[in-house]
Write a protein that holds these residues in place. Structure first.
Motif, PDB file in Angstrom:
ATOM      1  N   THR A 272      10.949  16.589 -23.815  1.00  0.00           N
ATOM      2  CA  THR A 272      11.514  17.748 -22.488  1.00  0.00           C
ATOM      3  C   THR A 272      12.198  16.962 -21.925  1.00  0.00           C
ATOM      4  OG1 THR A 272       8.645  18.037 -22.058  1.00  0.00           O
ATOM      5  CG2 THR A 272      10.021  18.336 -20.176  1.00  0.00           C
ATOM      6  N   GLU A 273      13.353  17.708 -21.091  1.00  0.00           N
ATOM      7  CA  GLU A 273      14.448  17.447 -21.295  1.00  0.00           C
ATOM      8  C   GLU A 273      13.933  17.332 -19.132  1.00  0.00           C
ATOM      9  OE1 GLU A 273      18.812  18.896 -19.859  1.00  0.00           O
ATOM     10  OE2 GLU A 273      17.527  19.690 -20.880  1.00  0.00           O
ATOM     11  N   PHE A 274      14.524  16.197 -18.627  1.00  0.00           N
ATOM     12  CA  PHE A 274      14.259  15.735 -17.226  1.00  0.00           C
ATOM     13  C   PHE A 274      15.417  16.612 -16.080  1.00  0.00           C
ATOM     14  CE2 PHE A 274      14.812  13.883 -12.493  1.00  0.00           C
ATOM     15  CZ  PHE A 274      13.318  14.307 -12.158  1.00  0.00           C
ATOM     16  N   THR A 275      14.945  18.083 -15.484  1.00  0.00           N
ATOM     17  CA  THR A 275      16.083  19.091 -14.947  1.00  0.00           C
ATOM     18  C   THR A 275      15.533  19.202 -13.032  1.00  0.00           C
ATOM     19  OG1 THR A 275      13.894  20.534 -15.445  1.00  0.00           O
ATOM     20  CG2 THR A 275      16.484  20.197 -17.352  1.00  0.00           C
ATOM     21  N   LYS A 276      16.069  20.330 -13.129  1.00  0.00           N
ATOM     22  CA  LYS A 276      15.777  19.885 -11.282  1.00  0.00           C
ATOM     23  C   LYS A 276      14.048  20.635 -10.784  1.00  0.00           C
ATOM     24  CE  LYS A 276      20.380  20.860  -9.777  1.00  0.00           C
ATOM     25  NZ  LYS A 276      21.570  21.867  -8.893  1.00  0.00           N
ATOM     26  N   GLU A 277      14.045  20.812 -12.171  1.00  0.00           N
ATOM     27  CA  GLU A 277      12.903  21.258 -11.296  1.00  0.00           C
ATOM     28  C   GLU A 277      11.070  20.149 -11.490  1.00  0.00           C
ATOM     29  OE1 GLU A 277      10.482  22.969 -16.343  1.00  0.00           O
ATOM     30  OE2 GLU A 277      12.006  24.522 -14.895  1.00  0.00           O
ATOM     31  N   HIS A 278      11.614  19.149 -11.855  1.00  0.00           N
ATOM     32  CA  HIS A 278      10.763  18.070 -12.098  1.00  0.00           C
ATOM     33  C   HIS A 278      11.627  17.420 -11.056  1.00  0.00           C
ATOM     34  CE1 HIS A 278      11.567  19.222 -16.611  1.00  0.00           C
ATOM     35  NE2 HIS A 278       9.775  19.199 -16.525  1.00  0.00           N
TER      36      HIS A 278
END
Length: 407
Positions: free
Chosen positions: A335-341
């Motif tokens: 899973t890519e770390f994005t703004k939702e994280h």
């Protein structure tokens, strides 16, 4: 319980186009907002229809086949209203009404309806009525389509045209009258603004439903109407606020929204004047909203249009109590770390960090970090005042706790 609520509310379907200018993700976001608008107006959205087109159909907004599908659904499920996410031109509206056997609204009409419900003062009602008349004028022909069916043919065109022209003249006269009335009120309000003296003015601006009125109530200890609905506040409210014995004026303004009808921007000119004449803008943002960055951009765009984008501004990120974020398991390598994280601390390290102390995080409803907020506003108000009165600023501080001069 949900079925009972649906039965009591006006059932509606929402319709939008996925185009080259608006991708699927953006369309879903706009439909979420349209659903919130529908709920605010007293309806309930039971289904959404979208269609991928290069651009909206100039005749019927969506394709003929999709329109027939919607018509069948409306008939089978006893739907009373179809709401389109963009403004329909008169021809589109007329053509759609020939197919759909229900009430047809577009985004502009829906927003105008909410404004009409929410307007409390005579001034706000006049502003809304002007916007409604301006919206109605080019669409009057559809109101007389029954005449062509009853009196169509040779020698029978006159009465229909006469009816339409009579109505147009009535609406034009009404628009002229409302504009004249607003000019008079605007002059009165301009005098009121001048009578406030040279006291520093701060204005709460932001997207609709971000908590401006709640913040106004906390800071000014007033009772401005606040509700978790869009456009809960339409009337401009000005309160004298005192922080550390320094008084200033705080204005609560109507919330902005994407695709804000041009008629409303024009008719709410005086409200926008409060923003134009402010010395300090407190740009309130709902950080719990997943698209708050888009909201900031939308507000900044409107501020730029009214020549207020260069004013001293403090970004106030509200509703930190409601902020949530997705988490990633430490063993998850996919899973890519994005703004939702992002946590709030992660956000503070982004572009917000460049704003320094002009970026604040609060919860107005829970009164979290309010002392930090008041301290920052105090510093900015003091700075603006000392620029304005460099030699007699000490006189400014001679006020009691209610802001009354004791010098």
């Amino acid at each position: 319980m949900i079925e009972e609520k649906v039965a009591k509310s006006e059932k509606a379907v929402l319709i939008a186009v996925v185009s080259q200018y608006q991708n699927e993700e953006k369309t879903d976001e706009y439909l979420d907002e349209l659903e919130f608008l529908t709920r605010t107006a007293g309806g309930v959205a039971v289904k959404r229809f979208t269609q991928k087109l290069e651009k909206p159909n100039p005749k019927t907004f969506i394709g003929a086949g999709k329109l027939e599908d919607i018509s069948a659904y409306i008939e089978q499920n006893n739907i009373g209203t179809a709401i389109f996410d963009d403004e329909l031109n008169p021809a589109q509206l007329r053509n759609i009404e020939k197919v759909l056997d229900c009430k047809i609204l577009d985004r502009t009409n829906l927003i105008l309806d909410i404004f009409a419900q929410r307007a409390q003062t005579s001034y706000a009602r006049t502003q809304v009525e002007l916007a409604q008349c301006q919206y109605l004028l080019p669409r009057l022909t559809r109101l007389w389509t029954h005449l062509s069916r009853q009196k169509g043919g040779i020698g029978m065109r006159g009465p229909g045209e006469t009816e339409i022209e009579t109505d147009r003249r009535i609406v034009r006269d009404k628009i002229a009258l409302l504009k004249k009335k607003l000019v008079t009120i605007d002059k009165q309000m301009a005098i009121q603004r001048k009578n406030r003296g040279r006291m520093v003015r701060a204005a709460l601006v932001g997207y609709t439903n971000v908590g401006k009125s709640t913040l106004m109530n906390v800071v000014s200890k007033s009772d401005v109407f606040a509700e978790n609905k869009l456009f809960a506040t339409l009337d401009t409210t000005v309160r004298k606020v005192v922080i550390k014995n320094i008084p200033f004026l705080l204005t609560d303004t109507v919330g902005f929204i994407r695709k804000l009808p041009t008629q409303l921007v024009e008719s709410f000119k005086s409200t926008l004047d409060e923003v134009r004449e402010a010395d300090l803008l407190l740009h309130v943002v709902d950080i719990s909203h997943p698209n708050f960055e888009d909201h900031i951009a939308s507000v900044n765009k409107i501020l730029d249009e009214i020549e207020s984008a260069d004013k001293p501004t403090i970004l106030v990120f509200n509703k930190i109590d409601a902020y949530t974020h997705s988490t990633i398991d430490k063993d998850d390598l996919v899973t890519e770390f994005t703004k939702e994280h992002y946590t709030l601390e992660d956000w503070k390290k982004t572009w917000m960090n460049e704003m320094g102390d002009n970026s604040l995080f609060i919860s107005a409803i829970n009164k979290e970090n309010m002392e930090q907020f008041k301290e920052r506003v105090f510093e900015e108000v003091k700075r603006i005042h000392m620029q304005r009165f460099p030699y007699n600023d000490y006189l400014y501080f001679e006020y009691d706790k209610d802001g009354n001069s004791i010098s």
